[in-house]
Design a protein around this motif. Structure first.
Motif, PDB file in Angstrom:
ATOM      1  N   ASN A 212       6.856   4.097  -1.139  1.00  0.00           N
ATOM      2  CA  ASN A 212       6.622   5.534  -0.957  1.00  0.00           C
ATOM      3  C   ASN A 212       6.591   6.264  -2.297  1.00  0.00           C
ATOM      4  O   ASN A 212       7.386   5.976  -3.193  1.00  0.00           O
ATOM      5  CB  ASN A 212       7.743   6.144  -0.109  1.00  0.00           C
ATOM      6  CG  ASN A 212       7.917   5.421   1.216  1.00  0.00           C
ATOM      7  OD1 ASN A 212       8.411   4.304   1.250  1.00  0.00           O
ATOM      8  ND2 ASN A 212       7.528   6.054   2.292  1.00  0.00           N
ATOM      9  N   THR A 217      -2.452   7.043  -1.759  1.00  0.00           N
ATOM     10  CA  THR A 217      -3.612   7.753  -1.213  1.00  0.00           C
ATOM     11  C   THR A 217      -4.452   8.363  -2.335  1.00  0.00           C
ATOM     12  O   THR A 217      -5.690   8.297  -2.309  1.00  0.00           O
ATOM     13  CB  THR A 217      -3.156   8.849  -0.240  1.00  0.00           C
ATOM     14  OG1 THR A 217      -2.375   8.249   0.808  1.00  0.00           O
ATOM     15  CG2 THR A 217      -4.341   9.565   0.375  1.00  0.00           C
ATOM     16  N   ASP A 240      -2.785   4.857   6.837  1.00  0.00           N
ATOM     17  CA  ASP A 240      -1.446   5.438   6.691  1.00  0.00           C
ATOM     18  C   ASP A 240      -1.292   6.472   7.803  1.00  0.00           C
ATOM     19  O   ASP A 240      -1.605   7.644   7.643  1.00  0.00           O
ATOM     20  CB  ASP A 240      -1.284   6.106   5.321  1.00  0.00           C
ATOM     21  CG  ASP A 240       0.119   6.686   5.130  1.00  0.00           C
ATOM     22  OD1 ASP A 240       0.906   6.643   6.097  1.00  0.00           O
ATOM     23  OD2 ASP A 240       0.421   7.170   4.032  1.00  0.00           O
ATOM     24  N   ARG A 243       2.524   9.100   7.577  1.00  0.00           N
ATOM     25  CA  ARG A 243       2.745  10.296   6.754  1.00  0.00           C
ATOM     26  C   ARG A 243       1.815  11.407   7.227  1.00  0.00           C
ATOM     27  O   ARG A 243       0.615  11.223   7.355  1.00  0.00           O
ATOM     28  CB  ARG A 243       2.488   9.980   5.274  1.00  0.00           C
ATOM     29  CG  ARG A 243       2.736  11.168   4.352  1.00  0.00           C
ATOM     30  CD  ARG A 243       2.686  10.734   2.892  1.00  0.00           C
ATOM     31  NE  ARG A 243       1.362  10.312   2.482  1.00  0.00           N
ATOM     32  CZ  ARG A 243       0.425  11.136   2.030  1.00  0.00           C
ATOM     33  NH1 ARG A 243       0.659  12.429   1.947  1.00  0.00           N
ATOM     34  NH2 ARG A 243      -0.741  10.664   1.648  1.00  0.00           N
ATOM     35  N   PRO A 270      -1.585   1.220  12.641  1.00  0.00           N
ATOM     36  CA  PRO A 270      -2.362   1.130  11.394  1.00  0.00           C
ATOM     37  C   PRO A 270      -3.306  -0.066  11.377  1.00  0.00           C
ATOM     38  O   PRO A 270      -4.382  -0.004  10.777  1.00  0.00           O
ATOM     39  CB  PRO A 270      -1.290   1.039  10.304  1.00  0.00           C
ATOM     40  CG  PRO A 270      -0.049   0.613  10.993  1.00  0.00           C
ATOM     41  CD  PRO A 270      -0.129   1.156  12.379  1.00  0.00           C
ATOM     42  N   ASP A 292      -6.353   2.477   3.005  1.00  0.00           N
ATOM     43  CA  ASP A 292      -5.071   3.037   2.563  1.00  0.00           C
ATOM     44  C   ASP A 292      -3.994   2.638   3.572  1.00  0.00           C
ATOM     45  O   ASP A 292      -4.242   2.626   4.777  1.00  0.00           O
ATOM     46  CB  ASP A 292      -5.177   4.565   2.482  1.00  0.00           C
ATOM     47  CG  ASP A 292      -3.911   5.217   1.966  1.00  0.00           C
ATOM     48  OD1 ASP A 292      -3.144   4.545   1.238  1.00  0.00           O
ATOM     49  OD2 ASP A 292      -3.688   6.400   2.275  1.00  0.00           O
ATOM     50  N   THR A 293      -2.794   2.296   3.096  1.00  0.00           N
ATOM     51  CA  THR A 293      -1.700   1.913   3.993  1.00  0.00           C
ATOM     52  C   THR A 293      -0.488   2.799   3.743  1.00  0.00           C
ATOM     53  O   THR A 293      -0.392   3.472   2.723  1.00  0.00           O
ATOM     54  CB  THR A 293      -1.296   0.443   3.789  1.00  0.00           C
ATOM     55  OG1 THR A 293      -0.823   0.260   2.448  1.00  0.00           O
ATOM     56  CG2 THR A 293      -2.472  -0.487   4.042  1.00  0.00           C
ATOM     57  N   ALA A 294       0.425   2.783   4.703  1.00  0.00           N
ATOM     58  CA  ALA A 294       1.616   3.620   4.601  1.00  0.00           C
ATOM     59  C   ALA A 294       2.588   3.043   3.572  1.00  0.00           C
ATOM     60  O   ALA A 294       2.705   1.827   3.408  1.00  0.00           O
ATOM     61  CB  ALA A 294       2.306   3.724   5.963  1.00  0.00           C
TER      62      ALA A 294
END
Length: 403
Positions: A212, A217, A240, A243, A270, A292-294
């Motif tokens: 995080n 992003t 993502d 968020r 996701p 894009d991933t979390a």
């Protein structure tokens, strides 16, 4: 009794009297002659008034009910004028700066935060007499640059040997010597190219991962600009889903350069978003799909397992060619622990170092590559849209040594 006898005899006597009376002669009655009319009298003409029949008042005719007013015909609506088509002004897409040579253009930003090499180290190596105390100080300086213990000791040994053999103290010669050794340590032989070419009729797929707050992003958005600058057709996948506003943020990045974004509602799976993005990329025949991933803590095993699931599901559509791990360069050696766990979970193929224009030390590049065997492929040198630069070994070292 006597009364009854009287009542009986009275009619008898009356009848007898009547009979006696009828037996007598009857005298004819004398009829008087009619009077003679008087000569002087003229019969008066009796005027009979005309009999006027009484007028019977005819009953007044009941007034006819007023006819119900005919309903007014509904006004025929006037045809609505065709709405005036106001052409929205065409969104003028931004033209990203060329990717080649970005690092050379941004070297001043890197030099500001890395004067450990450009000032401290060069000043020590340029002394007339370099004894053991000076070498200890050089070693400490290298450790402060986040180079790592083993790389720092290795560099000190190489510099000692060359200074002893060549016997030079000329600042320019010392700079050239240090430059050559740093280039060797950064390892120009590593393949830093991005896998961004279609294969077997399918787009190249890149996943961007990290903890995080490192700027994943933003990195995806900036990397999209790098690829667009190289005339690639790009598609974003906003996987993502945890968020808030992550998808909107990525969409905004894409709209600025004409890149479409595939997204879903907040909290969606996701893996399914990544799958859909690649599916869309195949249909549209784009060159690259950027997923894009979390953000996730490397210490949470379940979150790392989920990241592995995203990759496995995505590969049902097309192979994942790149897994780029974003690391905040200001975390220094702490970033190495994160990198190890991510590499084990999803087979990281490249590192993106962000925030190298701040308090970060350039030695982290060498440390990460040595420990992971994974090349640094991109570095972030500012908040601008085009401040993400493909890593170039010689340009990077020159920026470290710039005074």
């Amino acid at each position: 009794m006597e009364l009854l006898i009287i009542a009986f005899l009275v009619p008898v006597l009356v009848g007898a009297g009547a009979v006696v009376t009828l037996d007598r002669p009857v005298d004819e009655p004398k009829v008087a002659p009619p009077p003679k009319p008087r000569p002087d009298l003229t019969a008066a003409t009796v005027l009979t008034p005309p009999v006027t029949e009484p007028k019977v008042a005819e009953p007044e005719a009941e007034p006819l009910p007023e006819p119900a007013p005919e309903p007014e015909p509904e006004p025929v609506p006037e045809p609505e004028p065709e709405p005036e088509v106001i052409e929205e002004p065409a969104v003028e897409l931004e033209k990203p700066a060329p990717a080649a040579g970005r690092l050379a253009r941004l070297r001043a930003r890197l030099a500001k935060s890395n004067n450990v090499f450009s000032k401290g180290l060069l000043a020590l190596l340029s002394q007339d007499d370099i004894d053991d105390d000076v070498w200890d100080e050089i070693e400490e300086t290298l450790l402060m640059s986040d180079l790592g213990t083993d790389p720092a000791l290795e560099l000190v040994d190489r510099l000692k040997e060359r200074v002893t053999v060549e016997g030079t103290r000329d600042p320019d010669a010392v700079r050239d010597m240090l430059r050559e050794e740093l280039i060797t340590m950064v390892d120009p032989s590593m393949d830093r190219r991005l896998a961004a070419t279609r294969k077997n009729g399918k787009p190249a797929v890149m996943m961007v991962v990290g903890v995080n707050g490192v700027g994943k992003t933003t990195t995806v958005g900036k990397l999209g600009r790098v690829l667009v600058a190289e005339d690639r057709e790009v598609l974003f996948g906003a996987a993502d889903t945890f968020r808030a506003a992550a998808a909107e943020q990525l969409t905004t990045w894409g709209e600025r350069v004409g890149v479409e974004t595939v997204s879903s509602e907040e909290g969606a799976d996701p893996a399914s978003v990544a799958f859909s993005a690649i599916e869309t990329g195949i249909e549209q025949e784009v060159d690259v799909v950027l997923v894009d991933t979390a953000g996730r803590l490397h210490s949470k095993a379940n979150l790392m397992d989920e990241l592995g699931k995203v990759k496995r599901v995505a590969e049902k559509q097309a192979p994942v060619d790149e897994v780029l791990l974003v690391i905040d360069a200001t975390t220094g050696q702490n970033g190495l622990a994160q990198a190890k766990v991510f590499t084990e979970a999803v087979d990281v193929t490249g590192i993106v170092l962000t925030k190298l224009d701040g308090t970060a030390k350039g030695g982290i590049v060498v440390a990460i590559q040595r420990q992971l065997g994974v090349p640094v492929k991109l570095i972030g040198l500012g908040e601008g849209a085009d401040d993400l630069a493909p890593f170039e070994t010689e340009a990077f070292v020159d920026a470290l040594l710039a005074s």
